[in-house]
Design an enzyme around this catalytic site. Structure first.
Site, PDB file in Angstrom:
ATOM      1  N   ASP A 232       4.158  -3.978   6.369  1.00  0.00           N
ATOM      2  CA  ASP A 232       4.378  -5.283   6.952  1.00  0.00           C
ATOM      3  C   ASP A 232       4.705  -6.370   5.914  1.00  0.00           C
ATOM      4  OD1 ASP A 232       4.209  -6.780   9.334  1.00  0.00           O
ATOM      5  OD2 ASP A 232       2.349  -7.658   8.576  1.00  0.00           O
TER       6      ASP A 232
ATOM      7  N   ARG B  74     -26.901  16.041  28.219  1.00  0.00           N
ATOM      8  CA  ARG B  74     -26.379  17.355  28.580  1.00  0.00           C
ATOM      9  C   ARG B  74     -26.412  18.322  27.385  1.00  0.00           C
ATOM     10  NH1 ARG B  74     -20.902  18.067  27.420  1.00  0.00           N
ATOM     11  NH2 ARG B  74     -19.764  16.151  26.955  1.00  0.00           N
TER      12      ARG B  74
ATOM     13  N   GLY C 279       0.843  -1.198   0.000  1.00  0.00           N
ATOM     14  CA  GLY C 279       0.000   0.000   0.000  1.00  0.00           C
ATOM     15  C   GLY C 279       0.872   1.240   0.000  1.00  0.00           C
TER      16      GLY C 279
ATOM     17  N   ILE D 253       0.529   4.052   5.963  1.00  0.00           N
ATOM     18  CA  ILE D 253      -0.278   4.975   6.774  1.00  0.00           C
ATOM     19  C   ILE D 253      -0.745   4.304   8.065  1.00  0.00           C
ATOM     20  CG2 ILE D 253      -1.094   6.324   4.793  1.00  0.00           C
ATOM     21  CD1 ILE D 253      -3.862   4.876   5.189  1.00  0.00           C
TER      22      ILE D 253
ATOM     23  N   ARG E  34       1.376  -5.321  -5.820  1.00  0.00           N
ATOM     24  CA  ARG E  34       1.359  -6.506  -4.962  1.00  0.00           C
ATOM     25  C   ARG E  34       1.778  -7.673  -5.854  1.00  0.00           C
ATOM     26  NH1 ARG E  34      -2.606  -3.444  -1.723  1.00  0.00           N
ATOM     27  NH2 ARG E  34      -1.504  -3.256   0.246  1.00  0.00           N
TER      28      ARG E  34
ATOM     29  N   LYS F 142     -25.831  17.944  24.113  1.00  0.00           N
ATOM     30  CA  LYS F 142     -24.848  17.893  23.039  1.00  0.00           C
ATOM     31  C   LYS F 142     -25.543  17.809  21.688  1.00  0.00           C
ATOM     32  CE  LYS F 142     -20.306  16.074  22.859  1.00  0.00           C
ATOM     33  NZ  LYS F 142     -19.338  15.131  23.312  1.00  0.00           N
TER      34      LYS F 142
ATOM     35  N   ALA G 179     -13.578  12.792  19.331  1.00  0.00           N
ATOM     36  CA  ALA G 179     -14.667  11.831  19.121  1.00  0.00           C
ATOM     37  C   ALA G 179     -15.233  11.335  20.451  1.00  0.00           C
ATOM     38  CB  ALA G 179     -14.153  10.647  18.316  1.00  0.00           C
TER      39      ALA G 179
ATOM     40  N   GLY H  33      -6.454   1.454   8.544  1.00  0.00           N
ATOM     41  CA  GLY H  33      -5.507   1.038   9.588  1.00  0.00           C
ATOM     42  C   GLY H  33      -5.263  -0.466   9.591  1.00  0.00           C
ATOM     43  N   ARG H  34      -5.928  -1.165   8.663  1.00  0.00           N
ATOM     44  CA  ARG H  34      -5.843  -2.636   8.638  1.00  0.00           C
ATOM     45  C   ARG H  34      -6.142  -3.202  10.028  1.00  0.00           C
ATOM     46  NH1 ARG H  34      -2.159  -5.846   4.645  1.00  0.00           N
ATOM     47  NH2 ARG H  34      -0.894  -4.190   3.818  1.00  0.00           N
TER      48      ARG H  34
HETATM   49  P1  ADP Z   1       2.263  -3.861   2.700  1.00  0.00           P
HETATM   50  O1  ADP Z   1       3.728  -3.882   2.437  1.00  0.00           O
HETATM   51  O2  ADP Z   1       1.676  -2.504   2.549  1.00  0.00           O
HETATM   52  O3  ADP Z   1       1.914  -4.531   4.006  1.00  0.00           O
HETATM   53  P2  ADP Z   1       1.339  -6.268   1.291  1.00  0.00           P
HETATM   54  O4  ADP Z   1       0.994  -7.002   2.517  1.00  0.00           O
HETATM   55  O5  ADP Z   1       0.400  -6.344   0.142  1.00  0.00           O
HETATM   56  O6  ADP Z   1       1.548  -4.705   1.542  1.00  0.00           O
HETATM   57  O7  ADP Z   1       2.764  -6.768   0.803  1.00  0.00           O
HETATM   58  C1  ADP Z   1       3.393  -6.224  -0.338  1.00  0.00           C
HETATM   59  C2  ADP Z   1       4.125  -7.285  -1.093  1.00  0.00           C
HETATM   60  O8  ADP Z   1       5.175  -7.836  -0.291  1.00  0.00           O
HETATM   61  C3  ADP Z   1       3.320  -8.500  -1.516  1.00  0.00           C
HETATM   62  O9  ADP Z   1       2.542  -8.287  -2.662  1.00  0.00           O
HETATM   63  C4  ADP Z   1       4.400  -9.524  -1.768  1.00  0.00           C
HETATM   64  O10 ADP Z   1       5.007  -9.319  -3.028  1.00  0.00           O
HETATM   65  C5  ADP Z   1       5.419  -9.187  -0.675  1.00  0.00           C
HETATM   66  N1  ADP Z   1       5.214 -10.094   0.461  1.00  0.00           N
HETATM   67  C6  ADP Z   1       4.207 -10.082   1.360  1.00  0.00           C
HETATM   68  N2  ADP Z   1       4.317 -11.116   2.233  1.00  0.00           N
HETATM   69  C7  ADP Z   1       5.418 -11.807   1.870  1.00  0.00           C
HETATM   70  C8  ADP Z   1       6.072 -12.989   2.363  1.00  0.00           C
HETATM   71  N3  ADP Z   1       5.608 -13.679   3.411  1.00  0.00           N
HETATM   72  N4  ADP Z   1       7.201 -13.407   1.722  1.00  0.00           N
HETATM   73  C9  ADP Z   1       7.682 -12.719   0.670  1.00  0.00           C
HETATM   74  N5  ADP Z   1       7.118 -11.627   0.146  1.00  0.00           N
HETATM   75  C10 ADP Z   1       6.005 -11.161   0.728  1.00  0.00           C
END
Ligand code: ADP
Length: 319
Positions: free
Chosen positions: A103, A211, A11, A126, A72, A213, A186, A170-171
């Site tokens: 991640d 009250r 993302g 983000i 991706r 609001k 909020a 925020g996943r």
């Molecule tokens: P973000 O990096 O935002 O969390 P994603 O989870 O879609 O986004 O991961 C981005 C890319 O990272 C994936 O499309 C894939 O190519 C690679 N990736 C994700 N998980 C793994 C994994 N366990 N091993 C190797 N590459 C991965």
């Protein structure tokens, strides 16, 4: 190292461009060439790689998104895909790689590290959900986008005596919801890290109404449920009418805030320093306004933690 590579993956987030700029300029400053890998790991496997010059990253520090594009790539999750990526890097004489992403992207960098290829992860998302850093690049900008929306929704909520549910991104992390909820005043904030009872939300709404609001704002993190699902619950179980606003992808865009640009510049430059010092398999971050780096494999075994004192504070301030 004579030549390093940089890619953005997963993302996108505001400030990724500023991070790429820092990588390119810092490396060239030290006499190292930089190659841009376009479209994340997909582009890596396909060899979508081009040399970047000082001018390639001119006029991008203030732009959202990523000029290297993101993608991706399922194939990169396989050993075969990862080996293809390393072949491309070797073919282009690229000796180390900076991976800017979230991640999932870190997992890709971890895989390269396990194959013995030097990689440094830079937290660009983000969601603010990367372990080992207090802040990720793009979080502050997203937060400000959400605050802007909350303020606007508050105007109409007040005019019509309405309760609004605002669904934010925020996943699986509640940081955007928590920080924006606190900054936006909020009444209730629903985050995946804390179990909020429907009764508590209703009680807060009723207390506010008693009250005098004029409006209520409820922030729902996407990791908990959808805004419309929560509205339905309030209607069905408590006969409470709400309006729902789903902010969606506007949270990913826009010009990065000063804070995100500075963070991106610092982290991008530190990633290059590490590679040039021969330190692969690391991830960079910020803790108490100081740059830190840590083992990427070790970091991924931890989970990002929300600041629970802030959650408690939000409850106290929205009494
Ligand atoms: P973000 O990096 O935002 O969390 P994603 O989870 O879609 O986004 O991961 C981005 C890319 O990272 C994936 O499309 C894939 O190519 C690679 N990736 C994700 N998980 C793994 C994994 N366990 N091993 C190797 N590459 C991965």
């Amino acid at each position: 190292m004579k030549r390093i590579g940089v890619l953005t993956s997963g993302g996108d987030s505001p400030g990724m461009n500023a991070a790429v700029r820092a990588v390119v300029r810092k490396a060239i400053f030290h006499g190292t060439e930089v190659y841009g890998i376009y479209q994340g790991y997909q582009g890596l496997i396909e060899g979508n790689i081009q040399k970047l010059e000082l001018g390639s990253v001119g006029d991008i520090i203030h732009r959202g998104g990523t000029f290297l594009y993101s993608a991706r790539c399922e194939e990169f999750k396989t050993t075969e895909g990862q080996k293809k990526g390393i072949e491309q890097l070797n073919k282009h004489g690229i000796e180390g790689l900076v991976v800017i992403g979230g991640d999932g992207s870190y997992r890709g960098a971890e895989a390269l590290t396990r194959h013995g290829y030097p990689c440094v992860g830079v937290p660009g998302t983000i969601d603010n959900d990367i372990p080992g850093t207090e802040f990720t690049i793009g979080f502050d900008t997203a937060l400000n986008t959400v605050i802007d929306a909350i303020d606007k929704i508050r105007d109409t909520a007040t005019s019509h005596d309405r309760a609004f549910i605002i669904e934010v991104m925020g996943r699986n992390a509640g940081d955007i919801a928590l920080w924006s909820g606190l900054a936006g005043g909020a009444e209730s904030i629903l985050i995946p890290e804390e179990k909020d009872e429907l009764a508590d939300v209703v009680q807060r709404l009723n207390r506010g109404t008693e009250r005098g609001k004029k409006h209520s704002i409820i922030i729902v993190a996407e990791g908990v449920t959808t805004g419309s699902e929560f509205a339905k619950q309030l209607k069905d179980e408590c006969n409470l009418e709400t309006r729902v606003s789903v902010l969606g992808h506007i949270q990913r865009g826009g010009s990065p805030t000063a804070s995100d640009r500075v963070l991106a510049s610092r982290l991008g430059a530190r990633a290059v320093e590490l590679l040039l010092a021969g330190k692969g398999g690391r991830a960079v971050g910020i803790e108490k306004n100081a740059l830190v780096d840590y083992d990427i494999i070790e970091a991924l075994s931890h989970q990002h933690q929300i600041d629970r004192s802030m959650y408690q504070l939000s409850k106290e301030l929205s009494i």
